[in-house]
Design a protein around this motif. Structure first.
Motif, PDB file in Angstrom:
ATOM      1  N   ALA A 108       0.830  -1.210   0.000  1.00 49.25           N
ATOM      2  CA  ALA A 108       0.000   0.000   0.000  1.00 49.25           C
ATOM      3  C   ALA A 108       0.861   1.255   0.000  1.00 49.25           C
ATOM      4  N   VAL A 109       2.024   1.192   0.652  1.00 44.46           N
ATOM      5  CA  VAL A 109       2.926   2.341   0.650  1.00 44.46           C
ATOM      6  C   VAL A 109       3.387   2.643  -0.773  1.00 44.46           C
ATOM      7  N   ILE A 110       3.724   1.611  -1.540  1.00 50.47           N
ATOM      8  CA  ILE A 110       4.144   1.805  -2.928  1.00 50.47           C
ATOM      9  C   ILE A 110       3.030   2.439  -3.741  1.00 50.47           C
ATOM     10  N   ILE A 111       1.811   1.932  -3.570  1.00 51.02           N
ATOM     11  CA  ILE A 111       0.669   2.469  -4.310  1.00 51.02           C
ATOM     12  C   ILE A 111       0.389   3.913  -3.897  1.00 51.02           C
ATOM     13  N   THR A 112       0.545   4.211  -2.603  1.00 52.63           N
ATOM     14  CA  THR A 112       0.302   5.564  -2.114  1.00 52.63           C
ATOM     15  C   THR A 112       1.313   6.551  -2.691  1.00 52.63           C
ATOM     16  N   VAL A 113       2.589   6.153  -2.709  1.00 54.55           N
ATOM     17  CA  VAL A 113       3.621   7.011  -3.301  1.00 54.55           C
ATOM     18  C   VAL A 113       3.319   7.234  -4.777  1.00 54.55           C
ATOM     19  N   TYR A 114       2.933   6.170  -5.462  1.00 59.30           N
ATOM     20  CA  TYR A 114       2.579   6.283  -6.879  1.00 59.30           C
ATOM     21  C   TYR A 114       1.432   7.282  -7.062  1.00 59.30           C
ATOM     22  N   GLY A 115       0.409   7.186  -6.223  1.00 59.52           N
ATOM     23  CA  GLY A 115      -0.724   8.088  -6.339  1.00 59.52           C
ATOM     24  C   GLY A 115      -0.342   9.537  -6.094  1.00 59.52           C
ATOM     25  N   ALA A 116       0.546   9.761  -5.117  1.00 58.58           N
ATOM     26  CA  ALA A 116       0.995  11.124  -4.841  1.00 58.58           C
ATOM     27  C   ALA A 116       1.774  11.695  -6.020  1.00 58.58           C
ATOM     28  N   VAL A 117       2.599  10.864  -6.632  1.00 58.47           N
ATOM     29  CA  VAL A 117       3.383  11.311  -7.788  1.00 58.47           C
ATOM     30  C   VAL A 117       2.454  11.577  -8.973  1.00 58.47           C
ATOM     31  N   VAL A 118       1.431  10.751  -9.164  1.00 51.71           N
ATOM     32  CA  VAL A 118       0.454  10.989 -10.235  1.00 51.71           C
ATOM     33  C   VAL A 118      -0.214  12.346 -10.049  1.00 51.71           C
ATOM     34  N   THR A 119      -0.587  12.673  -8.813  1.00 54.76           N
ATOM     35  CA  THR A 119      -1.216  13.968  -8.539  1.00 54.76           C
ATOM     36  C   THR A 119      -0.273  15.115  -8.881  1.00 54.76           C
ATOM     37  N   ALA A 120       0.993  14.999  -8.463  1.00 50.21           N
ATOM     38  CA  ALA A 120       1.981  16.034  -8.774  1.00 50.21           C
ATOM     39  C   ALA A 120       2.207  16.137 -10.281  1.00 50.21           C
ATOM     40  N   GLY A 121       2.276  14.973 -10.947  1.00 51.86           N
ATOM     41  CA  GLY A 121       2.473  14.980 -12.398  1.00 51.86           C
ATOM     42  C   GLY A 121       1.295  15.570 -13.142  1.00 51.86           C
ATOM     43  N   SER A 122       0.098  15.351 -12.633  1.00 50.91           N
ATOM     44  CA  SER A 122      -1.100  15.913 -13.270  1.00 50.91           C
ATOM     45  C   SER A 122      -1.063  17.438 -13.235  1.00 50.91           C
ATOM     46  N   TRP A 123      -0.606  17.982 -12.108  1.00 59.24           N
ATOM     47  CA  TRP A 123      -0.490  19.430 -11.985  1.00 59.24           C
ATOM     48  C   TRP A 123       0.645  19.969 -12.863  1.00 59.24           C
ATOM     49  N   LEU A 124       1.819  19.335 -12.787  1.00 59.13           N
ATOM     50  CA  LEU A 124       2.979  19.834 -13.528  1.00 59.13           C
ATOM     51  C   LEU A 124       2.804  19.726 -15.038  1.00 59.13           C
ATOM     52  N   SER A 125       2.013  18.749 -15.492  1.00 56.79           N
ATOM     53  CA  SER A 125       1.885  18.530 -16.934  1.00 56.79           C
ATOM     54  C   SER A 125       1.385  19.782 -17.644  1.00 56.79           C
ATOM     55  N   GLY A 126       0.455  20.483 -17.027  1.00 59.44           N
ATOM     56  CA  GLY A 126      -0.067  21.692 -17.650  1.00 59.44           C
ATOM     57  C   GLY A 126       0.942  22.819 -17.648  1.00 59.44           C
ATOM     58  N   ALA A 127       1.594  23.047 -16.497  1.00 60.78           N
ATOM     59  CA  ALA A 127       2.570  24.133 -16.400  1.00 60.78           C
ATOM     60  C   ALA A 127       3.741  23.904 -17.350  1.00 60.78           C
ATOM     61  N   LEU A 128       4.211  22.664 -17.461  1.00 58.19           N
ATOM     62  CA  LEU A 128       5.332  22.360 -18.347  1.00 58.19           C
ATOM     63  C   LEU A 128       4.917  22.442 -19.809  1.00 58.19           C
ATOM     64  N   SER A 129       3.679  22.092 -20.105  1.00 62.27           N
ATOM     65  CA  SER A 129       3.206  22.180 -21.492  1.00 62.27           C
ATOM     66  C   SER A 129       3.212  23.615 -21.985  1.00 62.27           C
ATOM     67  N   ASP A 130       2.991  24.557 -21.096  1.00 63.82           N
ATOM     68  CA  ASP A 130       3.007  25.964 -21.488  1.00 63.82           C
ATOM     69  C   ASP A 130       4.392  26.399 -21.988  1.00 63.82           C
ATOM     70  N   VAL A 131       5.443  25.960 -21.280  1.00 65.27           N
ATOM     71  CA  VAL A 131       6.778  26.463 -21.625  1.00 65.27           C
ATOM     72  C   VAL A 131       7.557  25.509 -22.548  1.00 65.27           C
ATOM     73  N   TRP A 132       7.339  24.221 -22.430  1.00 61.14           N
ATOM     74  CA  TRP A 132       8.036  23.258 -23.284  1.00 61.14           C
ATOM     75  C   TRP A 132       7.223  22.873 -24.507  1.00 61.14           C
ATOM     76  N   GLY A 133       5.924  23.033 -24.421  1.00 61.52           N
ATOM     77  CA  GLY A 133       5.034  22.561 -25.469  1.00 61.52           C
ATOM     78  C   GLY A 133       4.528  21.170 -25.132  1.00 61.52           C
ATOM     79  N   PRO A 134       3.263  20.871 -25.442  1.00 60.81           N
ATOM     80  CA  PRO A 134       2.707  19.545 -25.150  1.00 60.81           C
ATOM     81  C   PRO A 134       3.503  18.401 -25.766  1.00 60.81           C
ATOM     82  N   ARG A 135       4.087  18.626 -26.953  1.00 62.42           N
ATOM     83  CA  ARG A 135       4.827  17.551 -27.617  1.00 62.42           C
ATOM     84  C   ARG A 135       5.982  17.047 -26.749  1.00 62.42           C
ATOM     85  N   ARG A 136       6.799  17.963 -26.229  1.00 58.01           N
ATOM     86  CA  ARG A 136       7.938  17.567 -25.403  1.00 58.01           C
ATOM     87  C   ARG A 136       7.482  16.915 -24.104  1.00 58.01           C
ATOM     88  N   VAL A 137       6.404  17.417 -23.523  1.00 56.23           N
ATOM     89  CA  VAL A 137       5.900  16.838 -22.278  1.00 56.23           C
ATOM     90  C   VAL A 137       5.404  15.408 -22.519  1.00 56.23           C
TER      91      VAL A 137
END
Length: 437
Positions: free
Chosen positions: A61-90
């Motif tokens: 469960a700890v592994i799954i929890t860490v994975y879920g936390a990283v997914v949440t962070a990645g979901s947020w960062l994906s938009g911010a990074l797409s603005d400056v790098w472009g969706p293609r690079r992300v």
């Protein structure tokens, strides 16, 4: 593979009527395959980790929890990074992270049963699918015809939820008895890589994949802006709260409805799981319907009445009708299907978020994804606080109240003049900037 899709043998009229952005067609195909691969493990990964290196259910469960936390962070960062790098690079980065860390996980961590390496490789792989999938969502919103954005977003969620977990779990149920769990995980890697390459090579020339932010905006500044936009543009914050209201009740129902239906109604575990499948299956196809409908009926109107208001009614039905019409399983099935359908009425929120911040499209989607992540704990939190004093009926009424409040809040999701002009001229949002940004 050409980005000019479809070929002469295809029916462009049919594609146009279905609301598919023609230059991005292979992106949707690739996304479906990618998410099928990502969803293969969803039905059995926890017990598999327990039996192959984690040793206990808690450590798994700890592994799954860490994975879920990283997914949440990645979901947020994906938009911010797409603005400056472009969706293609992300998207390329997401594919590389998913594929590279999955190889480490399968070829090294699992055979050696190294718990620290399992935690590291599987946990950090959580950046993979949000970068790929939500990077593509930004691309869809930036490069599609504004008059067909609802349809385009509907197709995105059709591919996304169709793969994870629906078809992914279905595929695993067939391959696991034939080739085993470990080989099925390798198969998931093949599907993810194939889907990623099909998408990225198939849409490499499509508009919207390049940098979206204004000149001079750095990565750090874009990440800061993805938080600051909540305070600088109140309508974006309201849109985030509407997104929270979208699925918070769904996650809350998953906490207490299984025991209520088992203890008070007499449903078996299999009966409950079938209700969950019905809800998900209905939602998948309803995403397409409401996406297309919103382009004709209006994004605000569809969101307010078919998403918010209808979900208030369907959430009440989901609890009160099965518990008051005992012994009629078909009533519960109908209510689950209705709830899944009305949840899809929120599809236009993605369109409105991108239109409300024409100069910060990626950051607006980052906030939208943040709302989606917040819903996963807001729903259970409401259950934790109010279940004992109010009972399941009282909690259900609170959930319905959230939808009513969201319906009222839709009035403040106004679209600025730049975006309104783009819609009127049918000009892709990638060409729209906000002088104030």
């Amino acid at each position: 593979m050409s980005a000019s899709v479809p070929s002469a043998s295809a029916s462009p009229g049919l594609i146009d009527r279905l609301g598919l952005p023609r230059p991005l067609l292979w992106g949707f195909v690739g996304l479906l395959l990618f998410m099928i691969g990502d969803g293969v493990e969803s039905g059995y990964i926890s017990p598999y980790l327990r039996d192959n290196g984690a040793d206990t259910a808690t450590r798994a469960a700890v592994i799954i929890t860490v994975y879920g936390a990283v997914v949440t962070a990645g979901s947020w960062l994906s938009g911010a990074l797409s603005d400056v790098w472009g969706p293609r690079r992300v998207m390329w980065l997401g594919l590389a992270i998913w594929g590279g860390l999955e190889v480490v996980f399968l070829a090294v961590a699992l055979p050696t049963e190294s718990y620290p390496l399992m935690l590291l490789a599987y946990g950090l792989r959580g950046f993979g699918y949000p970068f790929f999938a939500y990077g593509f969502l930004v691309w869809v919103l930036a490069g599609s015809s504004p008059r067909r954005l609802g349809s385009a977003v509907g197709w995105f969620y059709f591919a996304f939820t169709g793969g994870l977990p629906t078809l992914g779990s279905l595929l695993a149920s067939g391959t696991e008895p034939l080739i085993g769990e470990y080989a099925t995980l390798w198969l998931s890697l093949v599907l993810v890589v194939a889907g990623g390459l099909i998408a990225l090579f198939g849409i490499r020339k499509a508009e919207g994949g390049q940098r979206l932010a204004a000149p001079g905006v750095t990565v750090g500044r874009s990440i800061v802006n993805s938080v600051a936009i909540i305070f600088s543009q109140p309508r974006i914050a309201i849109g985030c709260l509407v997104r929270v209201a979208n699925t918070a009740p769904q996650f809350g129902f998953l906490v207490f409805l299984p025991s209520v239906f088992s203890d008070d109604v007499g449903f078996s575990t299999a009966d409950w799981l079938q209700l969950v499948f019905v809800l998900g299956a209905a939602n998948i196809f309803a995403n397409l319907f409401f996406g297309m409908l919103s382009d004709r009926l209006g994004w605000h109107r569809t969101l307010r009445w078919f998403g918010c208001a209808a979900s208030a009614v369907s959430s009440l039905c989901l609890y009160f009708l099965p518990t008051h019409v005992s012994g009629q399983y078909w009533v519960a099935v109908a209510c689950a299907a209705l709830f899944g359908i009305t949840l899809a009425g929120f599809t236009p929120i993605s369109v409105l978020m991108s239109l409300m911040a024409p100069g910060q499209k990626g950051n607006a989607i980052a906030v939208l994804n943040l709302g989606a992540g917040a819903a996963t704990f807001v729903g259970p939190l409401i259950v934790t606080v109010f279940l004992a004093p109010l009972g399941p009926g009282g909690v259900t009424i609170i959930f319905a109240g959230l939808y009513v409040a969201a319906a009222v809040a839709v009035r403040w999701l106004t679209i600025p003049d730049q975006s309104q002009q783009a819609v009127a001229e049918d000009k892709p949002l990638v060409e729209v900037t906000d002088p104030a940004s």
